[in-house]
Design an enzyme around this catalytic site. Structure first.
Site, mmCIF file in Angstrom:
data_model
loop_
_atom_site.group_PDB
_atom_site.id
_atom_site.type_symbol
_atom_site.label_atom_id
_atom_site.label_comp_id
_atom_site.label_asym_id
_atom_site.label_seq_id
_atom_site.Cartn_x
_atom_site.Cartn_y
_atom_site.Cartn_z
ATOM 1 C CB CYS A 9 -10.623 36.764 25.403
ATOM 2 S SG CYS A 9 -11.983 36.744 26.587
ATOM 3 N NE ARG A 15 -11.193 33.411 23.572
ATOM 4 C CZ ARG A 15 -10.996 34.081 22.458
ATOM 5 N NH1 ARG A 15 -10.039 33.696 21.644
ATOM 6 N NH2 ARG A 15 -11.735 35.127 22.147
ATOM 7 C CG ASP A 120 -14.398 32.491 20.817
ATOM 8 O OD1 ASP A 120 -14.914 31.937 21.809
ATOM 9 O OD2 ASP A 120 -14.835 33.541 20.317
#
Ligand code: 4NP
Length: 152
Positions: A9, A15, A120
């Site tokens: 990410c 994440r 996100d």
């Protein structure tokens, strides 16, 4: 069916640490790691909200440490799963061969869940982290099934 899987990410604190922890638990014989395309958080542990949501689901990610994606990762991993399209562009920009480009997939696309990003959650509330967990958990389960089918 041991694989080398890298989750990517932007910051490698929200994440991809979750994706890393979830996939490592689903594939204990595989080598699973995570990295970020950005430089902001190198050496940091995951965001406390990711640690918490993982813990609620009996996965311990507190000892992970953020690192940046590097071109060497193309050689070290069989599959590179990215969380969103910007991650895809940033990782593919470092590829030198088509073989390297072909290792990179959007996580949800690889899971046949459509071309959706893992959103996100960094600037959102805690609820966003549970949503990320559920989406990534679902995607990882589907990917594991596909990998097992391909191996059979
Ligand atoms: P991640 O989330 O890419 O899921 O780790 C983010 C973490 C930090 C920042 C952005 C996204 N940041 O801008 O610092």
């Amino acid at each position: 069916m041991a694989k080398r899987i890298l989750m990517v990410c932007l910051g490698n604190i929200c994440r991809s640490p979750l994706a890393h922890g979830i996939m490592a638990q689903m594939l204990p014989d595989s080598f699973v790691d995570s990295a970020g395309t950005g430089l902001y958080h190198i050496g940091s542990p995951p965001d406390p909200r990711s640690i918490e949501v993982a813990k609620l689901n009996e996965i311990d990610i507190q000892y992970q440490s953020s690192r940046q994606f590097e071109p060497k990762d193309f050689g070290d991993f069989d599959h590179i799963y990215v969380m969103d399209r910007q991650n895809y562009r940033d990782v593919v920009a470092k590829a030198k061969t088509l073989d390297e480009v072909n290792k990179v997939e959007l996580l949800c696309e690889a899971a046949d869940m459509g071309s959706v990003p893992v959103p996100d959650p960094y600037y959102g509330n805690d609820d966003g982290f549970q949503k990320v967990f559920d989406l990534v958990n679902n995607a990882c389960g589907r990917i594991v099934k596909k990998l097992e089918e391909n191996d059979a």
